[in-house]
Scaffold this motif. Structure first.
Motif, mmCIF file in Angstrom:
data_model
loop_
_atom_site.group_PDB
_atom_site.id
_atom_site.type_symbol
_atom_site.label_atom_id
_atom_site.label_comp_id
_atom_site.label_asym_id
_atom_site.label_seq_id
_atom_site.Cartn_x
_atom_site.Cartn_y
_atom_site.Cartn_z
ATOM 1 N N TRP A 37 0.793 -1.110 -0.083
ATOM 2 C CA TRP A 37 0.092 -0.050 0.155
ATOM 3 C C TRP A 37 0.938 1.170 0.018
ATOM 4 N N LEU A 38 0.323 2.399 -0.558
ATOM 5 C CA LEU A 38 1.122 3.859 -0.485
ATOM 6 C C LEU A 38 1.135 4.300 0.645
ATOM 7 N N ASP A 39 2.175 4.610 1.376
ATOM 8 C CA ASP A 39 2.318 5.418 2.478
ATOM 9 C C ASP A 39 1.657 6.987 2.245
ATOM 10 N N GLU A 40 1.542 7.754 3.287
ATOM 11 C CA GLU A 40 1.002 8.942 3.026
ATOM 12 C C GLU A 40 1.711 9.994 2.072
ATOM 13 N N HIS A 41 3.113 9.843 2.120
ATOM 14 C CA HIS A 41 4.053 10.745 1.066
ATOM 15 C C HIS A 41 3.915 10.059 -0.238
ATOM 16 N N GLU A 42 3.753 8.860 -0.331
ATOM 17 C CA GLU A 42 3.320 8.234 -1.954
ATOM 18 C C GLU A 42 1.897 8.676 -2.270
ATOM 19 N N MET A 43 1.055 8.472 -1.468
ATOM 20 C CA MET A 43 -0.231 8.757 -1.900
ATOM 21 C C MET A 43 -0.433 10.488 -2.131
ATOM 22 N N ALA A 44 0.244 11.123 -1.610
ATOM 23 C CA ALA A 44 0.248 12.738 -1.764
ATOM 24 C C ALA A 44 0.733 12.834 -3.336
ATOM 25 N N ALA A 45 1.817 11.861 -3.412
ATOM 26 C CA ALA A 45 2.430 12.272 -4.942
ATOM 27 C C ALA A 45 1.561 11.593 -5.978
ATOM 28 N N TRP A 46 1.129 10.551 -5.982
ATOM 29 C CA TRP A 46 0.115 9.825 -6.917
ATOM 30 C C TRP A 46 -0.888 10.757 -7.145
ATOM 31 N N ARG A 47 -1.608 11.091 -6.031
ATOM 32 C CA ARG A 47 -3.026 11.843 -6.133
ATOM 33 C C ARG A 47 -2.479 13.439 -6.746
ATOM 34 N N GLY A 48 -1.481 14.100 -6.223
ATOM 35 C CA GLY A 48 -1.118 15.139 -6.672
ATOM 36 C C GLY A 48 -0.809 14.907 -8.528
ATOM 37 N N PHE A 49 -0.296 13.947 -8.768
ATOM 38 C CA PHE A 49 0.155 13.731 -10.377
ATOM 39 C C PHE A 49 -1.285 13.512 -11.106
ATOM 40 N N VAL A 50 -2.261 12.658 -10.527
ATOM 41 C CA VAL A 50 -3.367 12.404 -11.169
ATOM 42 C C VAL A 50 -4.248 13.872 -11.455
ATOM 43 N N VAL A 51 -4.262 14.428 -10.088
ATOM 44 C CA VAL A 51 -5.469 15.623 -10.295
ATOM 45 C C VAL A 51 -4.690 16.608 -11.371
ATOM 46 N N ALA A 52 -3.481 16.979 -11.139
ATOM 47 C CA ALA A 52 -2.602 18.009 -11.828
ATOM 48 C C ALA A 52 -2.851 17.715 -13.460
ATOM 49 N N SER A 53 -2.416 16.302 -13.502
ATOM 50 C CA SER A 53 -2.458 15.985 -15.125
ATOM 51 C C SER A 53 -3.806 16.039 -15.761
ATOM 52 N N ASN A 54 -5.062 15.555 -14.945
ATOM 53 C CA ASN A 54 -6.114 15.577 -15.169
ATOM 54 C C ASN A 54 -6.635 17.280 -15.618
ATOM 55 N N LEU A 55 -6.363 17.882 -14.498
ATOM 56 C CA LEU A 55 -6.616 19.536 -14.784
ATOM 57 C C LEU A 55 -5.930 19.850 -15.965
ATOM 58 N N LEU A 56 -4.821 19.859 -15.991
ATOM 59 C CA LEU A 56 -3.802 20.424 -17.127
ATOM 60 C C LEU A 56 -4.354 19.867 -18.369
ATOM 61 N N ASN A 57 -4.688 18.738 -18.521
ATOM 62 C CA ASN A 57 -5.020 18.268 -19.886
ATOM 63 C C ASN A 57 -6.466 18.813 -20.291
ATOM 64 N N ARG A 58 -7.315 18.961 -19.209
ATOM 65 C CA ARG A 58 -8.583 19.494 -19.559
ATOM 66 C C ARG A 58 -8.610 21.130 -19.904
ATOM 67 N N ARG A 59 -7.622 21.771 -19.281
ATOM 68 C CA ARG A 59 -7.508 23.282 -19.693
ATOM 69 C C ARG A 59 -6.908 23.385 -20.986
ATOM 70 N N LEU A 60 -5.719 22.554 -21.374
ATOM 71 C CA LEU A 60 -5.027 22.542 -22.650
ATOM 72 C C LEU A 60 -6.048 22.268 -23.834
ATOM 73 N N GLU A 61 -6.909 21.226 -23.653
ATOM 74 C CA GLU A 61 -8.079 20.816 -24.560
ATOM 75 C C GLU A 61 -8.811 21.749 -24.845
#
Length: 158
Positions: free
Chosen positions: A9-33
């Motif tokens: 399982w992901l620890d708190e630090h790993e989960m923060a990195a993963w969630r940050g990546f997923v949310v930022a990439s989705n928002l970035l892609n949406r805005r660029l599109e």
């Protein structure tokens, strides 16, 4: 038969990195599109096709090479290139060195479309990502995502 292993399982630090990546990439892609659609009538994928073709010698690439650069399926690329052909931004022709190969090539209208779309796209990329991060953060991001991409490409070989 051995018992199934417990997931790491992901620890708190790993989960923060993963969630940050997923949310930022989705928002970035949406805005660029959205920006590309509103400003130039192109999808982000269509814009990337035009960019790759404009950077290629003579403005053309084999469809298989273009699919690899875009990290997309051949069928997905074929659909997008068909859409760009309808807009007279891209054309297709036979590959001179391989009768089975197909080349995608940028038309004059396609070159102009990239020239028109690029300033707004680059400005938004700067605003949403590049100028938000320090030089050091950008270096770490480039190195980290480069490593992830390299590993995924190795795993993706048929």
């Amino acid at each position: 038969m051995s018992a199934p292993r417990e997931p790491r399982w992901l620890d708190e630090h790993e989960m923060a990195a993963w969630r940050g990546f997923v949310v930022a990439s989705n928002l970035l892609n949406r805005r660029l599109e959205r920006q590309l659609k509103e400003d130039s009538g192109l999808s982000h994928t269509q814009y990337e096709i035009l960019v790759h073709l404009s950077a290629a010698p003579a403005g053309s690439l084999r469809m298989t090479e273009l699919a690899e650069k875009l990290v997309t399926s051949k069928s997905g690329l074929t659909y997008q290139v068909t859409q760009l052909e309808r807009m007279d931004l891209v054309g297709r022709r036979s590959c001179p060195s391989d009768v089975r190969g197909v080349m995608a090539e940028l038309t004059d209208r396609g070159r102009e479309a990239v020239r028109q779309a690029a300033p707004g796209h680059v400005a938004l990329v700067r605003e949403l990502l590049i100028d938000v991060l320090t030089h050091e953060q950008l270096a770490v991001l480039a190195e980290g995502l480069g490593e992830v991409s390299a590993r995924l490409r190795l795993d993706d070989v048929p």
